[in-house]
Scaffold this motif. Structure first.
Motif, mmCIF file in Angstrom:
data_model
loop_
_atom_site.group_PDB
_atom_site.id
_atom_site.type_symbol
_atom_site.label_atom_id
_atom_site.label_comp_id
_atom_site.label_asym_id
_atom_site.label_seq_id
_atom_site.Cartn_x
_atom_site.Cartn_y
_atom_site.Cartn_z
ATOM 1 N N HIS A 16 43.275 8.405 35.798
ATOM 2 C CA HIS A 16 44.153 7.608 34.870
ATOM 3 C C HIS A 16 43.728 5.500 35.364
ATOM 4 N N LEU A 17 42.924 6.093 36.028
ATOM 5 C CA LEU A 17 42.970 4.554 37.056
ATOM 6 C C LEU A 17 42.734 2.931 35.634
ATOM 7 N N ASN A 18 41.915 3.551 34.450
ATOM 8 C CA ASN A 18 42.068 1.960 33.391
ATOM 9 C C ASN A 18 43.017 2.583 32.663
ATOM 10 N N LYS A 19 43.544 3.263 32.200
ATOM 11 C CA LYS A 19 44.400 3.568 30.815
ATOM 12 C C LYS A 19 46.152 3.819 31.409
ATOM 13 N N ARG A 20 46.467 4.191 32.488
ATOM 14 C CA ARG A 20 47.852 4.482 33.822
ATOM 15 C C ARG A 20 47.358 3.980 34.194
ATOM 16 N N PRO A 21 47.515 2.506 34.886
ATOM 17 C CA PRO A 21 47.450 2.205 36.349
ATOM 18 C C PRO A 21 48.325 2.487 36.556
ATOM 19 N N TRP A 22 49.383 3.005 36.640
ATOM 20 C CA TRP A 22 50.909 2.476 37.029
ATOM 21 C C TRP A 22 50.586 4.442 38.077
ATOM 22 N N LEU A 23 50.590 5.498 37.198
ATOM 23 C CA LEU A 23 50.144 6.401 37.446
ATOM 24 C C LEU A 23 49.010 6.913 38.403
ATOM 25 N N ALA A 24 48.281 6.170 38.537
ATOM 26 C CA ALA A 24 47.141 6.598 39.143
ATOM 27 C C ALA A 24 47.481 5.945 40.537
ATOM 28 N N GLY B 84 48.920 6.487 45.890
ATOM 29 C CA GLY B 84 50.106 6.617 47.356
ATOM 30 C C GLY B 84 50.682 7.901 48.114
ATOM 31 N N LEU B 85 50.213 9.125 46.736
ATOM 32 C CA LEU B 85 50.482 9.866 47.630
ATOM 33 C C LEU B 85 49.265 10.840 48.546
ATOM 34 N N LEU B 86 48.339 9.984 48.418
ATOM 35 C CA LEU B 86 47.299 10.114 49.461
ATOM 36 C C LEU B 86 47.218 9.921 51.179
ATOM 37 N N ALA B 87 48.903 9.698 51.102
ATOM 38 C CA ALA B 87 48.952 8.801 52.547
ATOM 39 C C ALA B 87 49.195 10.177 53.309
ATOM 40 N N ILE B 88 49.087 11.373 52.564
ATOM 41 C CA ILE B 88 49.519 13.080 53.334
ATOM 42 C C ILE B 88 48.346 12.752 54.515
ATOM 43 N N LYS B 89 46.775 12.605 54.429
ATOM 44 C CA LYS B 89 45.872 12.311 54.504
ATOM 45 C C LYS B 89 45.441 11.057 54.901
ATOM 46 N N PRO B 90 45.968 9.883 55.253
ATOM 47 C CA PRO B 90 45.320 8.323 55.663
ATOM 48 C C PRO B 90 43.988 7.711 55.166
ATOM 49 N N PRO C 133 42.575 0.401 49.084
ATOM 50 C CA PRO C 133 42.977 -0.874 48.586
ATOM 51 C C PRO C 133 41.130 -2.214 47.815
ATOM 52 N N VAL C 134 40.427 -1.621 49.118
ATOM 53 C CA VAL C 134 39.438 -2.827 48.128
ATOM 54 C C VAL C 134 38.625 -2.526 47.019
ATOM 55 N N ALA C 135 38.957 -1.508 46.969
ATOM 56 C CA ALA C 135 38.563 -0.968 45.330
ATOM 57 C C ALA C 135 39.342 -1.598 44.612
ATOM 58 N N LEU C 136 40.546 -1.709 44.217
ATOM 59 C CA LEU C 136 41.456 -2.028 43.588
ATOM 60 C C LEU C 136 41.738 -3.664 43.787
ATOM 61 N N VAL C 137 41.182 -4.281 44.776
ATOM 62 C CA VAL C 137 41.468 -5.417 45.063
ATOM 63 C C VAL C 137 40.080 -6.488 44.262
ATOM 64 N N PHE C 138 38.816 -5.680 44.537
ATOM 65 C CA PHE C 138 37.684 -6.261 44.172
ATOM 66 C C PHE C 138 37.247 -6.143 42.344
ATOM 67 N N GLY C 139 38.625 -4.990 41.719
ATOM 68 C CA GLY C 139 38.495 -4.735 40.959
ATOM 69 C C GLY C 139 39.186 -5.261 39.724
ATOM 70 N N ARG C 140 40.325 -5.311 40.960
ATOM 71 C CA ARG C 140 41.170 -6.286 40.009
ATOM 72 C C ARG C 140 41.979 -5.464 39.732
ATOM 73 N N SER C 141 42.719 -4.916 39.678
ATOM 74 C CA SER C 141 43.704 -3.531 39.448
ATOM 75 C C SER C 141 45.163 -3.965 40.352
ATOM 76 N N TRP C 142 45.540 -4.705 40.020
ATOM 77 C CA TRP C 142 47.205 -5.029 40.548
ATOM 78 C C TRP C 142 48.057 -4.220 40.137
ATOM 79 N N ARG C 143 48.194 -3.786 38.851
ATOM 80 C CA ARG C 143 48.904 -2.929 38.844
ATOM 81 C C ARG C 143 49.421 -1.208 39.704
ATOM 82 N N ALA D 288 49.573 -2.323 43.813
ATOM 83 C CA ALA D 288 51.348 -2.619 43.226
ATOM 84 C C ALA D 288 51.797 -0.898 43.621
ATOM 85 N N SER D 289 51.675 -0.140 42.681
ATOM 86 C CA SER D 289 51.964 0.973 42.197
ATOM 87 C C SER D 289 51.745 1.919 43.887
ATOM 88 N N ALA D 290 50.797 1.652 44.382
ATOM 89 C CA ALA D 290 50.019 2.684 45.477
ATOM 90 C C ALA D 290 50.701 1.934 46.093
#
Length: 426
Positions: free
Chosen positions: A187-195, A200-206, A213-223, A226-228
């Motif tokens: 869902h990352l490209n079309k629904r970044p908030w849902l992604a 974020g729910l992966l906090a069950i196994k951090p 975060p590395v992928a999202l920052v270097f991929g410039r997926s800011w929404r 923030a959602s995560a």
């Protein structure tokens, strides 16, 4: 003398290798599926029917989840971090005699919140409920990944993937983490908030979310970033409100003790620790050197993720690199965590179907697909320690495919420029 474009093109295949065509895939997968089913049936026979000592029935790790749920429902939730209390409930369910290998609860309060209702049902019913729900979630993700392809040839390898049967035997949460990470990337490209919510729910196994975060920052997926972050904060807050914020203090206190235990036993852990650190310790490397080697590999894997996401490589290659690096970064992973290997294999299959294959890709992918079978070897072999090289080489396959495609694009651009220049001269 052959020009560079001919050399580069000769490395590509028009289709998958002959020895892994659709017919052979079905035959090989069916054989592995039969082995998995037989081994699973043996665990049921010896663990559930005969109750042979130290032969765990399916759901042996889910027994810890169910025990933690029971303690949280019948007293202060922070009691789950008392190993003596949890073993009193879990060991009989696991059909294991007390030993030096403890059965602690080392999960964050976020995961305790997820399994909190487990003990409202009898253990077996609860295990089956969580197992079926997890399998359905994971299969949905597999179907979404393979959607652009003809999926008829691939359902059997998905069902026969050895790691899925390891997870089924353990009753672990790997189907959930597989689904969250896979669906989040889908869902990352079309629904970044849902992604971001799914990440974020992966906090069950951090430890499985450290490179997101590395992928999202270097991929410039800011929404999505923030959602995560917002999801993690809300998830932790809800867990604290329901279970008590002292559970976070209990989790923080339990981690160093468990890490010390893992390090102390790392050179002879049953079935092996499926990380570079675990492999290094298994082969006799001293503790500082094992940490050093692991750090080098983890940094390299992180750099690959940053590079491919910043360079906007194809989605399949970026997603595969992120998951593979996620398996190389932590110092502690168990064989059931290797279910995540299925994600990069599926994305590479999709990428190969679309863009062709490079010689050797199939060998590495099949080796990675078979690697979780190491869990079924005798414990003294600690064969799961041999898995990290497959993970690392599969990451190199991703890098090679990206470089080959970039070279081909450069050649195509050069050819077009030369053709345009010739046309202008005419």
């Amino acid at each position: 003398m052959r020009d560079h474009s001919t050399v580069c093109t000769s490395r590509r295949l028009s289709g998958p290798p002959r020895w892994i065509d659709a017919g052979r895939i079905r035959v090989y997968a069916a054989l592995v599926l039969v082995v998995n089913v037989l081994l699973f049936a043996l665990h049921i026979w010896f663990g559930c029917v005969l109750r042979a000592p130290n032969n765990s029935p399916p759901g042996w790790d889910f027994a810890v989840f169910w025990s933690a749920s029971w303690l949280a429902l019948h007293g202060p939730a922070v009691n789950v971090f008392d190993t003596a209390l949890i073993e009193r409930i879990a060991l009989p369910l696991q059909n294991i005699l007390p030993s030096s290998f403890i059965t602690p609860w080392t999960y964050p309060p976020t995961f305790l919140l997820v399994v909190l209702p487990a003990a409202l049902l009898p253990f077996t019913v609860s295990y089956l409920f969580y197992f079926v729900a997890g399998v359905a979630f994971a299969l949905h993700v597999c179907a979404r990944i393979l959607m652009p392809m003809r999926r008829g040839s691939w359902w059997l390898p998905v069902a026969a993937f050895p790691a899925s049967w390891v997870v089924a035997h353990a009753g672990q949460n790997s189907f959930i983490t597989f689904g969250l990470l896979g669906l989040g990337l889908i869902h990352l490209n079309k629904r970044p908030w849902l992604a971001g919510v799914l990440f974020g729910l992966l906090a069950i196994k951090p430890q499985l979310g450290v490179l997101i975060p590395v992928a999202l920052v270097f991929g410039r997926s800011w929404r999505a970033f923030a959602s995560a972050a917002l999801t993690v904060g809300m998830f932790c807050g809800l867990a604290g409100l329901v279970l008590g914020f002292d559970t976070f203090a209990g989790f923080a206190q339990a981690l160093p003790a468990f890490n010390h235990f893992v390090v102390q036993q790392s050179d002879h852990w049953p079935h092996g620790i499926s990380t570079v650190f675990g492999a290094a310790r298994h082969f006799g490397m001293a503790l500082p050197a094992a940490y050093g080697l692991h750090a080098v590999v983890a940094v390299l894997a992180t750099c690959v993720v940053a590079w491919l996401w910043a360079a906007r490589a194809s989605f399949e290659l970026r997603a595969a690199a992120l998951v593979l690096a996620t398996l190389l970064a932590p110092t502690y992973l168990m064989p059931y965590d290797l279910l995540l290997l299925g994600l990069p294999i599926l994305w590479l299959v999709r990428d190969g179907a679309r863009n062709g294959w490079i010689r050797g890709d199939g060998v590495v992918m099949v080796g990675a697909w078979l690697a979780p079978l190491s869990f079924y070897t005798p414990p003294q072999w600690a064969a799961s320690a041999y898995v990290p090289p497959f993970t690392f080489v599969l990451l190199l396959v991703v890098v090679r495919r990206y470089l080959a495609r970039r070279t081909e694009r450069a050649i195509e651009c050069t050819s077009l420029a030369v053709a345009a220049e010739s046309s202008d001269l005419c």
